[in-house]
Design a protein around this motif. Structure first.
Motif, short mmCIF file in Angstrom:
data_model
loop_
_atom_site.label_atom_id
_atom_site.label_comp_id
_atom_site.label_asym_id
_atom_site.label_seq_id
_atom_site.Cartn_x
_atom_site.Cartn_y
_atom_site.Cartn_z
N THR A 160 0.84 -1.20 0.00
CA THR A 160 0.00 0.00 0.00
C THR A 160 0.87 1.25 0.00
O THR A 160 2.05 1.21 0.35
CB THR A 160 -0.93 0.06 1.23
OG1 THR A 160 -0.13 0.20 2.43
CG2 THR A 160 -1.80 -1.17 1.32
N SER A 161 0.25 2.33 -0.40
CA SER A 161 0.82 3.67 -0.22
C SER A 161 -0.12 4.39 0.75
O SER A 161 -0.93 3.75 1.42
CB SER A 161 0.90 4.39 -1.57
OG SER A 161 1.47 5.67 -1.41
N THR A 162 -0.01 5.70 0.83
CA THR A 162 -0.96 6.46 1.66
C THR A 162 -1.44 7.69 0.91
O THR A 162 -0.83 8.12 -0.07
CB THR A 162 -0.31 6.94 2.99
OG1 THR A 162 0.75 7.86 2.70
CG2 THR A 162 0.22 5.76 3.80
N LYS A 163 -2.56 8.20 1.36
CA LYS A 163 -3.01 9.52 0.90
C LYS A 163 -3.58 10.27 2.09
O LYS A 163 -3.95 9.67 3.11
CB LYS A 163 -4.06 9.39 -0.20
CG LYS A 163 -5.41 8.84 0.21
CD LYS A 163 -6.35 8.79 -0.99
CE LYS A 163 -7.70 8.18 -0.65
NZ LYS A 163 -8.55 8.04 -1.85
N TYR A 164 -3.61 11.58 1.96
CA TYR A 164 -4.15 12.42 3.03
C TYR A 164 -5.58 12.79 2.71
O TYR A 164 -5.91 13.18 1.58
CB TYR A 164 -3.31 13.69 3.19
CG TYR A 164 -1.96 13.44 3.81
CD1 TYR A 164 -1.82 13.40 5.20
CD2 TYR A 164 -0.83 13.25 3.02
CE1 TYR A 164 -0.59 13.16 5.78
CE2 TYR A 164 0.41 13.01 3.59
CZ TYR A 164 0.52 12.97 4.97
OH TYR A 164 1.74 12.73 5.55
N ILE A 165 -6.44 12.64 3.69
CA ILE A 165 -7.82 13.10 3.59
C ILE A 165 -7.97 14.28 4.53
O ILE A 165 -7.69 14.17 5.74
CB ILE A 165 -8.81 11.97 3.95
CG1 ILE A 165 -8.66 10.82 2.94
CG2 ILE A 165 -10.24 12.50 3.98
CD1 ILE A 165 -9.50 9.61 3.26
N VAL A 166 -8.38 15.40 3.99
CA VAL A 166 -8.49 16.64 4.75
C VAL A 166 -9.95 17.10 4.72
O VAL A 166 -10.53 17.26 3.64
CB VAL A 166 -7.58 17.74 4.15
CG1 VAL A 166 -7.63 19.00 5.00
CG2 VAL A 166 -6.15 17.24 4.00
N VAL A 167 -10.54 17.26 5.88
CA VAL A 167 -11.95 17.64 5.99
C VAL A 167 -12.06 18.99 6.71
O VAL A 167 -11.54 19.15 7.82
CB VAL A 167 -12.76 16.57 6.76
CG1 VAL A 167 -14.23 16.99 6.89
CG2 VAL A 167 -12.67 15.22 6.04
N GLY A 168 -12.72 19.91 6.07
CA GLY A 168 -12.91 21.23 6.67
C GLY A 168 -14.36 21.65 6.68
O GLY A 168 -15.25 20.90 6.26
N ASP A 169 -14.59 22.87 7.17
CA ASP A 169 -15.95 23.42 7.14
C ASP A 169 -15.90 24.86 6.67
O ASP A 169 -16.52 25.76 7.25
CB ASP A 169 -16.61 23.32 8.52
CG ASP A 169 -15.80 24.00 9.62
OD1 ASP A 169 -14.74 24.59 9.30
OD2 ASP A 169 -16.23 23.97 10.79
N GLY A 170 -15.17 25.08 5.58
CA GLY A 170 -15.12 26.40 4.98
C GLY A 170 -13.82 27.14 5.16
O GLY A 170 -13.71 28.32 4.79
#
Length: 427
Positions: free
Chosen positions: A407-417
């Motif tokens: 596997t590799s990795t990825k970044y998941i970024v969650v915001g609210d504006g």
């Protein structure tokens, strides 16, 4: 091998694999495990079909005068097929690495950050006459969400074709993309070269085989390569070693199975213990059928020792041969390993904690072992359940490669504006 649109069959296969990889990446662990069980059941049920194909390969190899050790690796039996199927079932018991959160946090600006494991994508495996690798590699790639392009040697052509056909039939029955498992079309080196040049379609290549194969792939590929396998492994018998233990561990490291990459190929002996150790070790090695290629000091203990050349200390014998030398110190042993090792596995036998700490800190190999056999460098022995190979390099994986290393990795970024203009201190 070229269609009317001008693309070769190898490139077409790679494109199909890329589509299959995108589908497979979002499949659940349950779906993948059911497919692995279905493949295992199909292999067991179709054993006669596999054995018939394998008999063709074995007969052709024998007619060509192929080495008996290679013929043995090529040969499948009913028991070996059962073992291959059982290995797939064991893979289903392993944790699925896809989706694992490697790290995560909430940033000062309120953004939620997660680094998660994702499949590599399309994995190409280039390997020699071992049809079991066809199934092992396909199973591990499937479990980790990757499509696999399998390029085995022509010596196993019929066996590999039968195995892949059965696995693809099982995938179809489970509703998974059949092109997640493919044989690379073609029997010539041109097809291998095309695979090595398919950058952008193939995400990584893993060669499994001898030094010549691995070197060819590493130097000739534009696709990223994980270098595996070549094992010039060392056993160092320290001045403070227990002689009985040292003899036992040396014999196990060299003679238990000499044709594998984690077998010892060189033994280094501290001068202060040579008198007590070497006569017993040389006798034990001779009893095990091992030919010792030694320096002048080692040769002084037995007339059966073959004088070593410089080349012997670089050699991965994969046979009942071992190089041997007497060294003046721990530092000299470490210097020898740095010069000649392939950075696979090195072992120190000592009762000195200080010597063990120095050895493990200063020897830069994928596995550094204290008071145990080199034969333990293995995914199964390490508790990984299975491995795709053993990497000697430092990027992207090192040592036995289990599912997480596929596997590799990825970044998941969650915001609210959040905006950069209002929520960042960076320039």
């Amino acid at each position: 091998m070229v269609d009317v649109a001008g693309e070769s069959e190898v490139i077409q296969a790679a494109r199909r694999a890329r589509e299959a990889a995108a589908d497979l990446a979002v499949r659940t662990r349950g779906e993948k495990d059911r497919a692995l069980h279905a493949i295992a059941d199909a292999l067991a049920a179709d054993a006669p079909r596999i054995l018939e194909a394998n008999a063709e390969d074995v007969a052709r190899a024998r007619e060509a005068g192929t080495d008996s050790g290679i013929v043995d690796r090529l040969t499948l039996t009913a028991d070996r097929i059962t073992a291959i199927a059982e290995a797939l079932r064991k893979v289903t018991t392993l944790a699925d690495p896809v989706g694992e959160v490697v790290r995560g946090s909430t940033l000062p600006n309120g953004l939620e950050l997660r680094q998660v494991r994702v499949p590599l994508g399309v994995v190409g495996i280039i390997y020699e006459a071992r049809p079991n690798v066809t199934v092992d590699a396909a199973g591990l790639c499937l479990k980790s969400g990757n499509a696999v392009l399998l390029r085995g040697s022509s010596s196993a052509r019929a066996s590999n074709a039968a195995l892949v056909e059965i696995m693809r039939e099982a995938l179809a029955g489970c509703g998974l993309p059949v092109d997640a498992i493919q044989l690379v079309p073609g029997d010539t080196h041109d097809s291998v070269k095309e695979l090595m040049q398919a950058r952008g379609l193939v995400d990584v290549l893993i060669p499994r085989g001898g030094a010549a194969l691995i070197s060819s792939v590493v130097t000739g590929s534009t696709v990223p390569v994980i270098e595996t396998g070549v094992g010039n492994c060392h056993v160092y018998v320290d001045a403070d070693a227990d002689v009985d233990l040292a003899v036992e561990l040396l014999i196990d490291s060299k003679a238990q199975r000499p044709s594998v990459c984690n077998a010892a190929e060189t033994v280094l002996v501290h001068r202060d213990i040579a008198e007590a150790f070497l006569p017993r070790a040389l006798a034990a090695l001779a009893a095990a059928g091992v030919t010792v290629h030694g320096d002048e000091q080692v040769s002084g203990y037995s007339a059966d020792v073959v004088p070593a050349t410089e080349a012997d200390y670089y050699k991965e014998y994969v046979s009942l041969d071992i190089a041997a030398a007497v060294v003046d110190s721990l530092d000299a042993a470490i210097a020898h390993i740095r010069e000649y090792s392939t950075n696979h596995t090195e072992s120190i036998i000592t009762r000195s904690q200080a010597a063990a700490r120095t050895f493990t800190a200063r020897v830069d190999s994928a596995a550094v072992i204290v008071n145990a056999s080199t034969r333990f460098t293995d995914g199964g022995e390490f508790g990984f359940g299975a491995e795709i190979g053993i990497s000697n390099q430092k990027l992207h994986a090192r040592g036995p490669m289990g599912l997480p290393e596929l596997t590799s990795t990825k970044y998941i970024v969650v915001g609210d504006g959040q905006t950069k203009a209002r929520h960042s201190s960076a320039l």
